[in-house]
Design a protein around this motif. Structure first.
Motif, PDB file in Angstrom:
ATOM      1  N   ARG A  34       0.823  -1.198   0.000  1.00 20.26           N
ATOM      2  CA  ARG A  34       0.000   0.000   0.000  1.00 20.26           C
ATOM      3  C   ARG A  34       0.867   1.261   0.000  1.00 20.26           C
ATOM      4  O   ARG A  34       0.537   2.255  -0.632  1.00 20.26           O
ATOM      5  N   MET A  35       1.989   1.217   0.710  1.00 21.26           N
ATOM      6  CA  MET A  35       2.914   2.347   0.688  1.00 21.26           C
ATOM      7  C   MET A  35       3.475   2.559  -0.716  1.00 21.26           C
ATOM      8  O   MET A  35       3.585   3.698  -1.191  1.00 21.26           O
ATOM      9  N   ALA A  36       3.840   1.463  -1.385  1.00 22.39           N
ATOM     10  CA  ALA A  36       4.358   1.574  -2.754  1.00 22.39           C
ATOM     11  C   ALA A  36       3.302   2.155  -3.685  1.00 22.39           C
ATOM     12  O   ALA A  36       3.599   3.023  -4.516  1.00 22.39           O
ATOM     13  N   ASP A  37       2.058   1.690  -3.550  1.00 26.58           N
ATOM     14  CA  ASP A  37       0.978   2.196  -4.393  1.00 26.58           C
ATOM     15  C   ASP A  37       0.736   3.685  -4.165  1.00 26.58           C
ATOM     16  O   ASP A  37       0.295   4.398  -5.075  1.00 26.58           O
ATOM     17  N   ALA A  38       1.023   4.154  -2.946  1.00 25.99           N
ATOM     18  CA  ALA A  38       0.797   5.564  -2.613  1.00 25.99           C
ATOM     19  C   ALA A  38       1.996   6.442  -2.952  1.00 25.99           C
ATOM     20  O   ALA A  38       2.019   7.617  -2.599  1.00 25.99           O
ATOM     21  N   GLY A  39       3.004   5.886  -3.607  1.00 25.05           N
ATOM     22  CA  GLY A  39       4.162   6.674  -3.976  1.00 25.05           C
ATOM     23  C   GLY A  39       5.333   6.528  -3.031  1.00 25.05           C
ATOM     24  O   GLY A  39       6.349   7.197  -3.191  1.00 25.05           O
ATOM     25  N   GLY A 122       8.196   2.338  -9.349  1.00 21.11           N
ATOM     26  CA  GLY A 122       7.799   3.693  -9.000  1.00 21.11           C
ATOM     27  C   GLY A 122       7.096   4.345 -10.171  1.00 21.11           C
ATOM     28  O   GLY A 122       6.119   3.809 -10.699  1.00 21.11           O
ATOM     29  N   ASP A 123       7.625   5.465 -10.632  1.00 23.47           N
ATOM     30  CA  ASP A 123       7.030   6.174 -11.768  1.00 23.47           C
ATOM     31  C   ASP A 123       7.743   5.885 -13.082  1.00 23.47           C
ATOM     32  O   ASP A 123       7.413   6.469 -14.112  1.00 23.47           O
ATOM     33  N   GLU A 124       8.725   4.977 -13.045  1.00 20.39           N
ATOM     34  CA  GLU A 124       9.528   4.723 -14.240  1.00 20.39           C
ATOM     35  C   GLU A 124       9.388   3.281 -14.711  1.00 20.39           C
ATOM     36  O   GLU A 124       9.028   2.386 -13.943  1.00 20.39           O
ATOM     37  N   VAL A 125       9.716   3.089 -15.981  1.00 22.39           N
ATOM     38  CA  VAL A 125       9.823   1.752 -16.550  1.00 22.39           C
ATOM     39  C   VAL A 125      11.291   1.358 -16.526  1.00 22.39           C
ATOM     40  O   VAL A 125      12.164   2.146 -16.916  1.00 22.39           O
ATOM     41  N   VAL A 126      11.574   0.142 -16.026  1.00 18.74           N
ATOM     42  CA  VAL A 126      12.952  -0.353 -16.025  1.00 18.74           C
ATOM     43  C   VAL A 126      12.995  -1.683 -16.781  1.00 18.74           C
ATOM     44  O   VAL A 126      12.156  -2.560 -16.567  1.00 18.74           O
ATOM     45  N   TYR A 127      13.956  -1.791 -17.700  1.00 15.88           N
ATOM     46  CA  TYR A 127      14.127  -3.026 -18.461  1.00 15.88           C
ATOM     47  C   TYR A 127      14.967  -3.994 -17.626  1.00 15.88           C
ATOM     48  O   TYR A 127      16.079  -3.657 -17.207  1.00 15.88           O
ATOM     49  N   VAL A 128      14.428  -5.198 -17.377  1.00  9.48           N
ATOM     50  CA  VAL A 128      15.107  -6.160 -16.496  1.00  9.48           C
ATOM     51  C   VAL A 128      15.650  -7.372 -17.239  1.00  9.48           C
ATOM     52  O   VAL A 128      16.432  -8.139 -16.670  1.00  9.48           O
ATOM     53  N   PRO A 164      -7.564   6.028 -14.338  1.00  8.49           N
ATOM     54  CA  PRO A 164      -7.184   7.284 -15.001  1.00  8.49           C
ATOM     55  C   PRO A 164      -6.620   8.330 -14.046  1.00  8.49           C
ATOM     56  O   PRO A 164      -5.644   9.015 -14.379  1.00  8.49           O
ATOM     57  N   ASP A 165      -7.205   8.454 -12.862  1.00 13.33           N
ATOM     58  CA  ASP A 165      -6.696   9.451 -11.903  1.00 13.33           C
ATOM     59  C   ASP A 165      -5.269   9.124 -11.483  1.00 13.33           C
ATOM     60  O   ASP A 165      -4.442  10.030 -11.302  1.00 13.33           O
ATOM     61  N   ASP A 166      -4.963   7.833 -11.317  1.00 13.91           N
ATOM     62  CA  ASP A 166      -3.612   7.437 -10.939  1.00 13.91           C
ATOM     63  C   ASP A 166      -2.628   7.714 -12.081  1.00 13.91           C
ATOM     64  O   ASP A 166      -1.482   8.120 -11.844  1.00 13.91           O
ATOM     65  N   VAL A 167      -3.077   7.478 -13.313  1.00 15.17           N
ATOM     66  CA  VAL A 167      -2.221   7.766 -14.470  1.00 15.17           C
ATOM     67  C   VAL A 167      -1.940   9.263 -14.567  1.00 15.17           C
ATOM     68  O   VAL A 167      -0.797   9.689 -14.775  1.00 15.17           O
ATOM     69  N   ARG A 168      -2.968  10.069 -14.390  1.00 12.46           N
ATOM     70  CA  ARG A 168      -2.777  11.526 -14.438  1.00 12.46           C
ATOM     71  C   ARG A 168      -1.811  11.985 -13.341  1.00 12.46           C
ATOM     72  O   ARG A 168      -0.961  12.854 -13.577  1.00 12.46           O
ATOM     73  N   ALA A 169      -1.933  11.401 -12.159  1.00 12.33           N
ATOM     74  CA  ALA A 169      -1.044  11.776 -11.058  1.00 12.33           C
ATOM     75  C   ALA A 169       0.405  11.405 -11.391  1.00 12.33           C
ATOM     76  O   ALA A 169       1.333  12.184 -11.117  1.00 12.33           O
ATOM     77  N   LEU A 170       0.607  10.226 -11.966  1.00 10.68           N
ATOM     78  CA  LEU A 170       1.955   9.814 -12.358  1.00 10.68           C
ATOM     79  C   LEU A 170       2.530  10.771 -13.398  1.00 10.68           C
ATOM     80  O   LEU A 170       3.683  11.221 -13.284  1.00 10.68           O
ATOM     81  N   LEU A 171       1.740  11.094 -14.408  1.00 16.02           N
ATOM     82  CA  LEU A 171       2.213  11.986 -15.466  1.00 16.02           C
ATOM     83  C   LEU A 171       2.512  13.382 -14.931  1.00 16.02           C
ATOM     84  O   LEU A 171       3.439  14.055 -15.404  1.00 16.02           O
ATOM     85  N   ALA A 172       1.744  13.802 -13.927  1.00 16.12           N
ATOM     86  CA  ALA A 172       2.007  15.106 -13.314  1.00 16.12           C
ATOM     87  C   ALA A 172       3.352  15.103 -12.596  1.00 16.12           C
ATOM     88  O   ALA A 172       4.061  16.116 -12.579  1.00 16.12           O
ATOM     89  N   ARG A 173       3.709  13.963 -12.023  1.00 14.62           N
ATOM     90  CA  ARG A 173       4.984  13.869 -11.314  1.00 14.62           C
ATOM     91  C   ARG A 173       6.169  13.805 -12.275  1.00 14.62           C
ATOM     92  O   ARG A 173       7.218  14.391 -12.032  1.00 14.62           O
ATOM     93  N   THR A 174       6.010  13.059 -13.377  1.00 14.50           N
ATOM     94  CA  THR A 174       7.140  12.824 -14.287  1.00 14.50           C
ATOM     95  C   THR A 174       7.265  13.877 -15.373  1.00 14.50           C
ATOM     96  O   THR A 174       8.354  14.094 -15.917  1.00 14.50           O
TER      97      THR A 174
END
Length: 269
Positions: A34-39, A122-128, A164-174
């Protein structure tokens, strides 16, 4: 008079969950997720509201996680994910990449293009993980590379199921910087692209991260962490016609990888 209540007579660490596990461990891991989901940073009242657990229980669990280094308390008395999780995450990512490589090799064999696996960190994509094509072409996709989700096929695949709200929040951060003149740079356009991903079952990066490169991606269903697999290749080879034959292979590989991750997670239990 003695009580028969398990919660009154049994230490919290020994209380079993309905699934047969240790309840306090399940609750602690749930709070971390839940902490991870909240940023990565939350207050106790937020955790209580989202989890339904009473504040004293959350406080006790968080105090234990802080003592172990998996959570740290900020000066503002909010709680943040701790540094010891980094080592666990890096080890898990490497192991996930090891499990993925045989499946990516199948993608390369059947499509002829470079195959990748990526996670949302987090807010990024990482290639593993990656298995390169036999064709000599250097592209931006490489293990360990981090990119923003809005300009990649794997980013779209990873976020297609998000609110959608979570996506908008992520885009606002990045932010949404343009990598090329084809990059999607507005939240509304990106949300429309995600709707298209949900409709057609796969994501496309059409020269949006790198000119001359086209990528196709699908999510790994029910993955323990948000994951996607993709192929990347020259736009002249990864054409609309080729897409029709590549996407079913991508989907089969994603399902096979999901099944392996599920069986690995329960093996020996």
């Amino acid at each position: 008079m003695p009580t028969s209540s398990a919660s009154a007579s049994t230490p919290d660490a020994a209380v079993k969950s309905p699934g047969g596990g240790v309840q306090s461990l399940e609750r602690a891991f749930d709070l971390l997720e839940r902490m991870a989901d909240a940023g990565g940073e939350v207050g106790l009242s937020e955790l209580s509201a989202s989890s339904g657990l009473p504040l004293p229980t959350i406080h006790r669990l968080m105090r234990t996680l802080v003592a172990c280094g998996y959570v740290r308390q900020q000066p503002n008395r909010r709680y943040a994910l701790g540094p010891r999780l980094i080592r666990l995450g890096e080890s898990a990512s490497r192991l996930l990449g090891t499990w993925a490589r045989p499946h990516l090799a199948r993608l390369v064999e059947e499509t002829g293009e470079t195959a990748n696996m990526a996670l949302l960190d987090g807010d990024e994509v990482v290639y593993v993980a990656q298995v390169p094509s036999k064709h000599s072409m250097r592209m931006f996709t490489e293990v360990g590379r981090r990119v923003l989700p809005h300009s990649t096929g794997v980013g779209k695949a990873l976020l297609a199921g998000a609110r959608p709200d979570d996506v908008r929040a992520l885009l606002a951060r990045t932010g949404m910087p343009a990598a090329t003149d084809r990059t999607i740079t507005t939240p509304d356009a990106f949300l429309r692209a995600l709707e298209e991903v949900r409709h057609q079952g796969y994501a496309v990066d059409d020269n949006e991260q790198e000119i001359g490169v086209r990528c196709l991606a699908v999510p790994v269903p029910e993955s323990p962490t948000a994951a996607a697999v993709s192929i990347s290749g020259p736009a002249g080879r990864v054409t609309e016609a080729a897409t029709a034959s590549i996407v079913p292979v991508l989907q089969e590989v994603a399902l096979a990888l999901a099944a392996e991750l599920k069986s690995t997670g329960t093996a020996g239990i």
